[in-house]
Design a protein around this motif. Structure first.
Motif, PDB file in Angstrom:
ATOM      1  N   ARG A   1       0.860  -1.193   0.000  1.00  0.00           N
ATOM      2  CA  ARG A   1       0.000   0.000   0.000  1.00  0.00           C
ATOM      3  C   ARG A   1       0.891   1.236   0.000  1.00  0.00           C
ATOM      4  NH1 ARG A   1      -4.103   2.378   4.674  1.00  0.00           N
ATOM      5  NH2 ARG A   1      -4.025   4.506   3.865  1.00  0.00           N
ATOM      6  N   GLY A   2       0.531   2.217  -0.784  1.00  0.00           N
ATOM      7  CA  GLY A   2       1.297   3.462  -0.791  1.00  0.00           C
ATOM      8  C   GLY A   2       0.896   4.303  -1.983  1.00  0.00           C
ATOM      9  N   PRO A   3       1.664   5.385  -2.241  1.00  0.00           N
ATOM     10  CA  PRO A   3       1.383   6.216  -3.414  1.00  0.00           C
ATOM     11  C   PRO A   3       1.491   5.390  -4.690  1.00  0.00           C
ATOM     12  CG  PRO A   3       2.938   7.304  -1.939  1.00  0.00           C
ATOM     13  CD  PRO A   3       2.778   5.902  -1.441  1.00  0.00           C
ATOM     14  N   PHE A   4       0.603   5.635  -5.636  1.00  0.00           N
ATOM     15  CA  PHE A   4       0.565   4.835  -6.868  1.00  0.00           C
ATOM     16  C   PHE A   4       1.918   4.829  -7.568  1.00  0.00           C
ATOM     17  CE2 PHE A   4      -0.213   4.306 -11.418  1.00  0.00           C
ATOM     18  CZ  PHE A   4      -0.884   3.097 -11.406  1.00  0.00           C
TER      19      PHE A   4
ATOM     20  N   LEU B   1     -10.724   2.620  -8.393  1.00  0.00           N
ATOM     21  CA  LEU B   1     -11.863   2.720  -7.476  1.00  0.00           C
ATOM     22  C   LEU B   1     -12.362   4.162  -7.452  1.00  0.00           C
ATOM     23  CD1 LEU B   1     -10.436   0.494  -4.601  1.00  0.00           C
ATOM     24  CD2 LEU B   1     -12.069  -0.149  -6.376  1.00  0.00           C
ATOM     25  N   PRO B   2     -13.646   4.356  -7.759  1.00  0.00           N
ATOM     26  CA  PRO B   2     -14.175   5.712  -7.936  1.00  0.00           C
ATOM     27  C   PRO B   2     -14.667   6.329  -6.632  1.00  0.00           C
ATOM     28  CG  PRO B   2     -15.838   4.103  -8.515  1.00  0.00           C
ATOM     29  CD  PRO B   2     -14.655   3.322  -8.026  1.00  0.00           C
ATOM     30  N   GLY B   3     -13.742   6.833  -5.793  1.00  0.00           N
ATOM     31  CA  GLY B   3     -14.171   7.471  -4.555  1.00  0.00           C
ATOM     32  C   GLY B   3     -13.093   7.380  -3.507  1.00  0.00           C
ATOM     33  N   VAL B   4     -13.461   7.686  -2.263  1.00  0.00           N
ATOM     34  CA  VAL B   4     -12.513   7.603  -1.150  1.00  0.00           C
ATOM     35  C   VAL B   4     -12.571   6.184  -0.586  1.00  0.00           C
ATOM     36  CG1 VAL B   4     -11.789   8.591   1.049  1.00  0.00           C
ATOM     37  CG2 VAL B   4     -13.024  10.014  -0.604  1.00  0.00           C
ATOM     38  N   VAL B   5     -11.414   5.520  -0.583  1.00  0.00           N
ATOM     39  CA  VAL B   5     -11.361   4.128  -0.122  1.00  0.00           C
ATOM     40  C   VAL B   5     -10.967   4.107   1.349  1.00  0.00           C
ATOM     41  CG1 VAL B   5     -10.286   1.879  -0.488  1.00  0.00           C
ATOM     42  CG2 VAL B   5     -10.695   3.413  -2.441  1.00  0.00           C
ATOM     43  N   VAL B   6     -11.847   3.570   2.179  1.00  0.00           N
ATOM     44  CA  VAL B   6     -11.570   3.472   3.626  1.00  0.00           C
ATOM     45  C   VAL B   6     -11.708   2.001   4.036  1.00  0.00           C
ATOM     46  CG1 VAL B   6     -12.389   5.824   4.096  1.00  0.00           C
ATOM     47  CG2 VAL B   6     -13.985   3.897   4.311  1.00  0.00           C
TER      48      VAL B   6
ATOM     49  N   LEU C   1      -6.380  -1.187   6.863  1.00  0.00           N
ATOM     50  CA  LEU C   1      -5.869  -1.425   5.499  1.00  0.00           C
ATOM     51  C   LEU C   1      -4.352  -1.354   5.447  1.00  0.00           C
ATOM     52  CD1 LEU C   1      -8.128   0.258   2.779  1.00  0.00           C
ATOM     53  CD2 LEU C   1      -7.725  -2.173   3.212  1.00  0.00           C
ATOM     54  N   GLU C   2      -3.717  -1.885   6.469  1.00  0.00           N
ATOM     55  CA  GLU C   2      -2.254  -1.918   6.487  1.00  0.00           C
ATOM     56  C   GLU C   2      -1.767  -3.230   5.860  1.00  0.00           C
ATOM     57  OE1 GLU C   2      -0.168   0.372   7.282  1.00  0.00           O
ATOM     58  OE2 GLU C   2      -1.488   1.819   8.275  1.00  0.00           O
ATOM     59  N   VAL C   3      -0.523  -3.222   5.432  1.00  0.00           N
ATOM     60  CA  VAL C   3       0.073  -4.444   4.885  1.00  0.00           C
ATOM     61  C   VAL C   3      -0.014  -5.549   5.945  1.00  0.00           C
ATOM     62  CG1 VAL C   3       2.267  -5.489   4.181  1.00  0.00           C
ATOM     63  CG2 VAL C   3       1.584  -3.255   3.272  1.00  0.00           C
TER      64      VAL C   3
ATOM     65  N   ASP D   1     -10.489  -5.814   3.511  1.00  0.00           N
ATOM     66  CA  ASP D   1     -11.895  -5.412   3.553  1.00  0.00           C
ATOM     67  C   ASP D   1     -11.924  -3.895   3.400  1.00  0.00           C
ATOM     68  OD1 ASP D   1     -12.436  -8.044   4.188  1.00  0.00           O
ATOM     69  OD2 ASP D   1     -12.992  -7.650   6.274  1.00  0.00           O
ATOM     70  N   PHE D   2     -12.572  -3.400   2.362  1.00  0.00           N
ATOM     71  CA  PHE D   2     -12.616  -1.941   2.198  1.00  0.00           C
ATOM     72  C   PHE D   2     -13.874  -1.488   1.475  1.00  0.00           C
ATOM     73  CE2 PHE D   2     -11.230  -2.174  -2.214  1.00  0.00           C
ATOM     74  CZ  PHE D   2     -10.385  -3.282  -2.253  1.00  0.00           C
ATOM     75  N   VAL D   3     -14.080  -0.165   1.563  1.00  0.00           N
ATOM     76  CA  VAL D   3     -15.310   0.452   1.076  1.00  0.00           C
ATOM     77  C   VAL D   3     -14.936   1.634   0.193  1.00  0.00           C
ATOM     78  CG1 VAL D   3     -17.435   1.577   1.814  1.00  0.00           C
ATOM     79  CG2 VAL D   3     -16.400  -0.137   3.271  1.00  0.00           C
ATOM     80  N   VAL D   4     -15.691   1.839  -0.864  1.00  0.00           N
ATOM     81  CA  VAL D   4     -15.481   3.009  -1.718  1.00  0.00           C
ATOM     82  C   VAL D   4     -16.611   3.992  -1.448  1.00  0.00           C
ATOM     83  CG1 VAL D   4     -15.153   3.833  -4.073  1.00  0.00           C
ATOM     84  CG2 VAL D   4     -14.479   1.484  -3.461  1.00  0.00           C
TER      85      VAL D   4
END
Ligand code: GUN
Ligand code: ZN
Length: 429
Positions: free
Chosen positions: A43-46, A61-66, A370-372, A377-380
């Motif tokens: 996980r990190g900057p693209f 992913l179209p939105g804020v991913v939490v 959402l750490e390595v 499990d995540f939501v957009v």
């Protein structure tokens, strides 16, 4: 690199309490998440992460991913009794809730409600929960089967209530035997966990509470999940039945039920002594603001809890609670705090709805940030889900967008929900 899945989007998580940790908020405006067998492996900057995975197709992913939301206290049998008019807690239970729970004597009813419950959870971005079923053993089987089929992380356990109403009563012996059978049947399966679940002090005999304490000591992998100090009339009834106890929490303590694996819902009316004891024991509170407002129970005292550094999570408490949306529940927690002149920062509110609840439930190593190494499990979230939300969030800062989402959100704000990196819900508008 086959079997890997990669996602690109705006990533946001709050893995620790932002009041205590300046680095708590982790935000990548253009981030990348790489998932292998359901686990986050990068996980990190693209622009940093993508060169390491040149052959992996990327889903945008179209939105804020939490992180997926974690509901720390919810009753699945009560979802069809949301918006039952007219009563505070004890009369509401008698008039609306106990009749609804009696219907769970039919396994088919439990199966049908479990299906509907998971649909509602996923529609609202909730990927884990600590759940009250009913007194019926098969109410747990129905729930666990449905969770297993969806690969979801879920914790529950048969409700103990030997002083419950006719048709909704067990005995200390049957409650113990069924709890033992359930834990044997479900231990180690999927992402499921067991919680010893006495309903509250008023619905269990001393013998059942004592037996519950023994069960908890005998099962170090189990949680203990119950209600505490929600309503003034409830508190008065507890004080009358247990005159020797220092306060409501002390009733549970005398039976060995206050431990670092104990989760108490509500805690609206807590003495200073009980807050100190909660902190000392490592037990925590599932704060349930929509329920507290709906039943006229009061407002959770964040100031008192924070003075004692209590472990807190957030719960919907459906069906006293009025929304499945943990985002909206976070917004109501802000309003409950403000009613007592406390301020709940939107990042802390997100923390409570994710990693805070995970810590309360003893699953913070697995989910919530959402750490390595954690489960993916995540939501957009869609900041333009409604015209009003779009207007309010246009050009706004991250904190403003997050707060607007919490205040204005409902299930429409959840564009997609992923469980272990797989799509589990996609909104169709
Ligand atoms: N206390 C005991 N049972 C319940 C319940 O079902 N809901 C709530 N909100 N409080 C309770
Ligand atoms: Zn409850």
């Amino acid at each position: 690199m086959s079997g890997l899945r990669a996602f690109r989007g705006e990533l946001l998580s709050v893995g620790t309490d932002p009041r205590e940790d300046a680095a708590a908020v982790r935000h990548e405006a253009d981030g990348m998440l790489v998932v292998e067998k359901g686990i986050v492996i990068a996980r990190g900057p693209f622009e940093e992460i993508s060169p390491r995975f040149p052959d992996v197709p990327v889903e945008t992913l179209p939105g804020v991913v939490v992180p997926g939301f974690i509901d720390a206290h919810v009753h699945y049998p009560q979802m069809d009794r949301i918006a039952a008019h007219g009563e505070q807690l004890l009369d509401w239970l008698d008039r609306h809730i106990f009749p609804a729970e009696k219907a769970f004597v039919e396994r088919a009813h439990a199966d049908a409600l479990s299906e509907a419950f998971f649909t509602e959870l996923l529609r609202n971005g909730t990927t884990s929960a600590l759940v009250f079923p009913t007194v019926h053993e098969h109410s747990v089987d129905a729930l666990f089967e449905a969770a297993l089929a969806r690969g979801m992380r879920l914790i529950s356990g048969k409700v103990l209530m030997d002083l419950g109403p006719e048709g909704l009563r067990d005995t200390p012996a049957s409650g113990r035997a069924e709890s033992e059978a359930l834990i044997r049947r479900w231990r180690g399966r999927g992402r499921l966990g067991y919680a010893l679940t006495p309903r509250f002090a008023l619905t269990s005999s001393d013998a059942q509470l004592a037996d519950a304490g023994q069960f908890l000591a005998a099962h170090p992998d189990a949680l203990m999940h119950t209600h505490l100090a929600e309503n003034v009339h409830e508190c008065a009834a507890v004080a009358e039945r247990f005159p020797m106890a220092a306060d409501y929490l002390d009733v549970y303590d005398r039976f060995g039920l206050v431990t670092d694996r104990s989760v108490f819902a509500h805690g609206i009316h807590l003495s200073e002594r009980s807050c100190a004891r909660l902190a000392e024991s490592g037990a925590g509170i599932a704060v349930c603001p929509s329920s507290n407002l709906f039943l006229g129970s009061g407002h959770f005292d964040f100031g008192q809890a924070d003075r004692h550094k209590l472990k807190l999570g957030l719960g919907t408490d459906i069906g006293a609670g009025t929304t499945f949306s943990m985002l909206h529940t976070a917004g109501l927690a802000y309003q409950a705090a403000l009613a007592r002149e406390d301020r709940l920062d939107p990042f802390r509110a997100l923390h409570l709805a994710t990693a805070g609840s995970a810590r309360l439930l003893g699953i913070a190593d697995k989910v919530g940030a959402l750490e390595v190494g954690q489960e993916a499990d995540f939501v957009v979230l869609d900041c333009a889900a409604t015209p009003l939300l779009a207007r309010r969030t246009r050009g706004a800062s991250l904190a403003e967008r997050l707060f607007a989402l919490q205040i204005l959100a409902d299930d429409r704000s959840v564009a997609r929900t992923y469980v272990m990196g797989e799509s589990a819900w996609q909104r169709t508008l």
